[in-house]
Design a protein around this motif. Structure first.
Motif, PDB file in Angstrom:
ATOM      1  N   THR A 159       0.826  -1.203   0.000  1.00  0.00           N
ATOM      2  CA  THR A 159       0.000   0.000   0.000  1.00  0.00           C
ATOM      3  C   THR A 159       0.860   1.252   0.000  1.00  0.00           C
ATOM      4  O   THR A 159       0.635   2.189  -0.776  1.00  0.00           O
ATOM      5  N   THR A 160       1.866   1.277   0.868  1.00  0.00           N
ATOM      6  CA  THR A 160       2.730   2.454   0.994  1.00  0.00           C
ATOM      7  C   THR A 160       3.444   2.771  -0.308  1.00  0.00           C
ATOM      8  O   THR A 160       3.403   3.904  -0.800  1.00  0.00           O
ATOM      9  N   VAL A 161       4.111   1.776  -0.893  1.00  0.00           N
ATOM     10  CA  VAL A 161       4.902   2.013  -2.100  1.00  0.00           C
ATOM     11  C   VAL A 161       4.015   2.409  -3.270  1.00  0.00           C
ATOM     12  O   VAL A 161       4.347   3.320  -4.048  1.00  0.00           O
ATOM     13  N   ASN A 162       2.872   1.750  -3.407  1.00  0.00           N
ATOM     14  CA  ASN A 162       1.982   2.041  -4.526  1.00  0.00           C
ATOM     15  C   ASN A 162       1.446   3.470  -4.447  1.00  0.00           C
ATOM     16  O   ASN A 162       1.449   4.215  -5.438  1.00  0.00           O
ATOM     17  N   ILE A 163       1.002   3.869  -3.265  1.00  0.00           N
ATOM     18  CA  ILE A 163       0.444   5.213  -3.138  1.00  0.00           C
ATOM     19  C   ILE A 163       1.544   6.269  -3.217  1.00  0.00           C
ATOM     20  O   ILE A 163       1.320   7.382  -3.711  1.00  0.00           O
ATOM     21  N   MET A 164       2.761   5.946  -2.759  1.00  0.00           N
ATOM     22  CA  MET A 164       3.887   6.868  -2.936  1.00  0.00           C
ATOM     23  C   MET A 164       4.135   7.145  -4.425  1.00  0.00           C
ATOM     24  O   MET A 164       4.401   8.293  -4.827  1.00  0.00           O
ATOM     25  N   LEU A 165       4.052   6.112  -5.248  1.00  0.00           N
ATOM     26  CA  LEU A 165       4.244   6.288  -6.689  1.00  0.00           C
ATOM     27  C   LEU A 165       3.175   7.210  -7.274  1.00  0.00           C
ATOM     28  O   LEU A 165       3.477   8.077  -8.107  1.00  0.00           O
ATOM     29  N   ILE A 166       1.943   7.035  -6.828  1.00  0.00           N
ATOM     30  CA  ILE A 166       0.863   7.887  -7.337  1.00  0.00           C
ATOM     31  C   ILE A 166       1.084   9.336  -6.915  1.00  0.00           C
ATOM     32  O   ILE A 166       0.904  10.272  -7.717  1.00  0.00           O
ATOM     33  N   TRP A 167       1.466   9.556  -5.668  1.00  0.00           N
ATOM     34  CA  TRP A 167       1.755  10.920  -5.197  1.00  0.00           C
ATOM     35  C   TRP A 167       2.880  11.541  -6.024  1.00  0.00           C
ATOM     36  O   TRP A 167       2.814  12.718  -6.392  1.00  0.00           O
ATOM     37  N   PHE A 168       3.927  10.773  -6.318  1.00  0.00           N
ATOM     38  CA  PHE A 168       5.055  11.292  -7.094  1.00  0.00           C
ATOM     39  C   PHE A 168       4.593  11.740  -8.479  1.00  0.00           C
ATOM     40  O   PHE A 168       4.888  12.850  -8.921  1.00  0.00           O
ATOM     41  N   THR A 169       3.874  10.871  -9.179  1.00  0.00           N
ATOM     42  CA  THR A 169       3.498  11.169 -10.564  1.00  0.00           C
ATOM     43  C   THR A 169       2.467  12.291 -10.645  1.00  0.00           C
ATOM     44  O   THR A 169       2.561  13.164 -11.520  1.00  0.00           O
ATOM     45  N   LEU A 170       1.486  12.289  -9.747  1.00  0.00           N
ATOM     46  CA  LEU A 170       0.472  13.341  -9.784  1.00  0.00           C
ATOM     47  C   LEU A 170       1.078  14.691  -9.414  1.00  0.00           C
ATOM     48  O   LEU A 170       0.731  15.729 -10.003  1.00  0.00           O
ATOM     49  N   SER A 171       1.989  14.699  -8.464  1.00  0.00           N
ATOM     50  CA  SER A 171       2.663  15.947  -8.096  1.00  0.00           C
ATOM     51  C   SER A 171       3.546  16.451  -9.226  1.00  0.00           C
ATOM     52  O   SER A 171       3.577  17.653  -9.515  1.00  0.00           O
ATOM     53  N   PHE A 172       4.279  15.544  -9.864  1.00  0.00           N
ATOM     54  CA  PHE A 172       5.134  15.926 -10.989  1.00  0.00           C
ATOM     55  C   PHE A 172       4.295  16.610 -12.061  1.00  0.00           C
ATOM     56  O   PHE A 172       4.671  17.676 -12.573  1.00  0.00           O
ATOM     57  N   GLY A 173       3.179  15.999 -12.418  1.00  0.00           N
ATOM     58  CA  GLY A 173       2.369  16.554 -13.493  1.00  0.00           C
ATOM     59  C   GLY A 173       1.617  17.814 -13.119  1.00  0.00           C
ATOM     60  O   GLY A 173       1.728  18.847 -13.791  1.00  0.00           O
TER      61      GLY A 173
END
Length: 485
Positions: free
Chosen positions: A289-303
């Motif tokens: 859960t942690t790693v998956n949601i971290m990836l989503i936060w990274f990509t959404l923030s980047f964009g």
């Protein structure tokens, strides 16, 4: 789940006495407005940097990169620090400290003597912004009834729109031109604009201090049953006594420990988990859960952060006529994204809304790139990107706080927000490098958003309409709790 008799006319079932009291709260409206103002203040301090950059003459591309990245570097530090502190000293105190720092840095930025000091003040402001995010959404999730939690968190998230529109309108009036090409307020500089942008943080600090309670879930988790009972009594209008909560929490913890003892993947006690909360996020039961949601936060923030902080610069680079008016229209696109979130968050679920928002934002960025030479197409695709991104953010905020137990919830939000800040910082330097090649910049943005949308499809759990868990192994939520006998 066994019944626990009580002498004051109630029957308590497990830990659901807490959920039942929260579900009967009568103060959701004042709480949501107070928390929402904190989110609006964060939006203002993040977005205003793009306007300030456009008004500063003689600064290099590297200065722009550092200035735009400064707030996100601060947010990275603030999110990690206050995420941990909020699980230790409380959600409300951390929110108060963060908003104070945010307001103070905003005022200091207006008086910065040079670009170096301005960057330093933006880092300090970013610490305040990053510190407020975990507390705002965690406190909201812990004081709203489960039946309307998604809608209330969407309202909080939607106040990003209020902050964006406030910044866009203020920037246009104070720094921009009217439709005949004349400066609307010619006597004002970006310093006045920076000072005005600190007002939402001041208002949010006042509301937090005098209106918001501490999270009753946090208080119960820390054994502060007297304070928790007072908060719950005030929220629900019911007579709640400390020993009610103590009995229920004792049962809940013993139930959680029994599950932990029976699990082959864990042998750590609850006390040690509280001492090592960040490590707990990467234990077998939470790591996916942690790693998956971290990836989503990274990509959404980047964009989304990458585009929103550079939007005025990009509009200038592609030759848009009235840059600040166009940026104001871009800010207005928050409205449809928020309306969709508020209406559909609890109907279709967080995961579907998050996936759809990010994928559609990715396609909108491609349209922006392909139509860069046509102003109407640019405005349309940019606003669609913003609207879809907002819907994605609202869903991600809900999903993030709901996927972690109370004992590590704000720590998790701090870690997730920190991963997002890394993405946002990366975007500032990527955008600075690609500033003169706007189509390529937008294709990179699109690819990042699409990856996040795919990852969102496989997020661990969608907790729409369910009560929050307090301990890692609390995977059963009873529908009953505090009953009259």
């Amino acid at each position: 789940m066994p019944l626990i008799p009580d002498d004051d006319g109630y029957t308590l079932v497990g830990n659901d006495v807490l959920d039942q009291c929260i579900d009967k709260t009568t103060k959701s409206t004042v709480h949501v407005v107070s928390l929402a103002m904190g989110n609006a203040a964060d939006a203002v301090e993040i977005i205003c940097v793009g306007y300030i950059m456009s008004e500063m003459n003689g600064i290099t591309t590297r200065d722009k990169e550092l200035l735009s990245a400064a707030v996100f570097i601060g947010m990275l530090l603030g999110g990690l620090l206050c995420g941990i502190l909020s699980d230790r000293i409380g959600r409300k105190p951390c929110l108060q400290y963060s908003l104070f720092l945010n307001a103070l840095a905003g005022l200091a930025s207006a008086a910065a003597p040079n670009i170096t000091w301005l960057i330093i003040f933006r880092v300090v402001g970013g610490i305040g912004i990053g510190g407020s995010v975990p507390s705002v959404f965690t406190l909201g999730a812990e004081v709203f009834p489960s039946s309307i939690r998604g809608r209330m968190l969407s309202v909080i998230a939607s106040f990003w729109m209020v902050g964006a529109i406030y910044t866009g309108l203020t920037g246009w009036l104070m720094l921009g031109k009217d439709f005949s090409g004349h400066r609307i307020m010619p006597g004002l500089s970006w310093r006045w604009f920076a000072a005005i942008c600190s007002l939402p943080a001041i208002i949010a600090l006042i509301l937090t201090t005098f209106v918001l309670p501490e999270s009753p879930r946090y208080l119960v988790g820390k054994g502060k049953f007297k304070e928790a009972a007072a908060v719950l009594s005030d929220m629900s209008g019911m007579a709640v006594y400390p020993h009610n909560l103590e009995q229920a929490d004792r049962y809940s913890q013993s139930h959680s420990v029994d599950k932990r003892a029976n699990s082959s993947s864990s042998s750590v006690s609850i006390t040690s988990i509280q001492e090592l909360t960040i490590l707990h996020l990467f234990r077998p039961e939470l790591i996916r859960t942690t790693v998956n949601i971290m990836l989503i936060w990274f990509t959404l923030s980047f964009g989304s952060y990458g585009l929103s902080t550079w939007i005025t610069v990009l509009f200038e680079d592609i030759g848009m006529g009235n840059v600040y008016a166009s940026a104001f229209i871009f800010a207005l696109a928050n409205l449809p994204g928020n309306l969709v979130s508020i209406v559909y968050m609890d109907r279709i679920g967080r995961r579907r809304l998050l996936t759809g928002g990010m994928v559609l934002a990715a396609f909108s960025a491609v349209g922006f790139a392909e139509g860069a030479s046509h102003p109407p197409v640019v405005i349309l695709c940019a606003t669609l990107f913003n609207a879809f991104s907002v819907a994605g953010w609202n869903a991600l905020d809900c999903l993030s706080v709901e996927n972690f137990p109370t004992e590590v919830r704000t720590t998790a939000m701090g870690v997730l927000a920190a991963s997002g800040r890394v993405g946002a910082v990366c975007a500032q330097f990527v955008n600075g490098t690609l500033e003169k090649n706007v189509p390529l910049l937008l294709f990179v943005t699109s690819g990042c958003m699409f990856v996040g949308g795919v990852a969102a499809r496989f997020t661990a759990r969608d907790e729409t309409g369910r009560a929050l868990t307090d301990h890692t192994f609390d995977d059963e939520n009873s529908s009953s709790g505090l009953q009259f006998v």
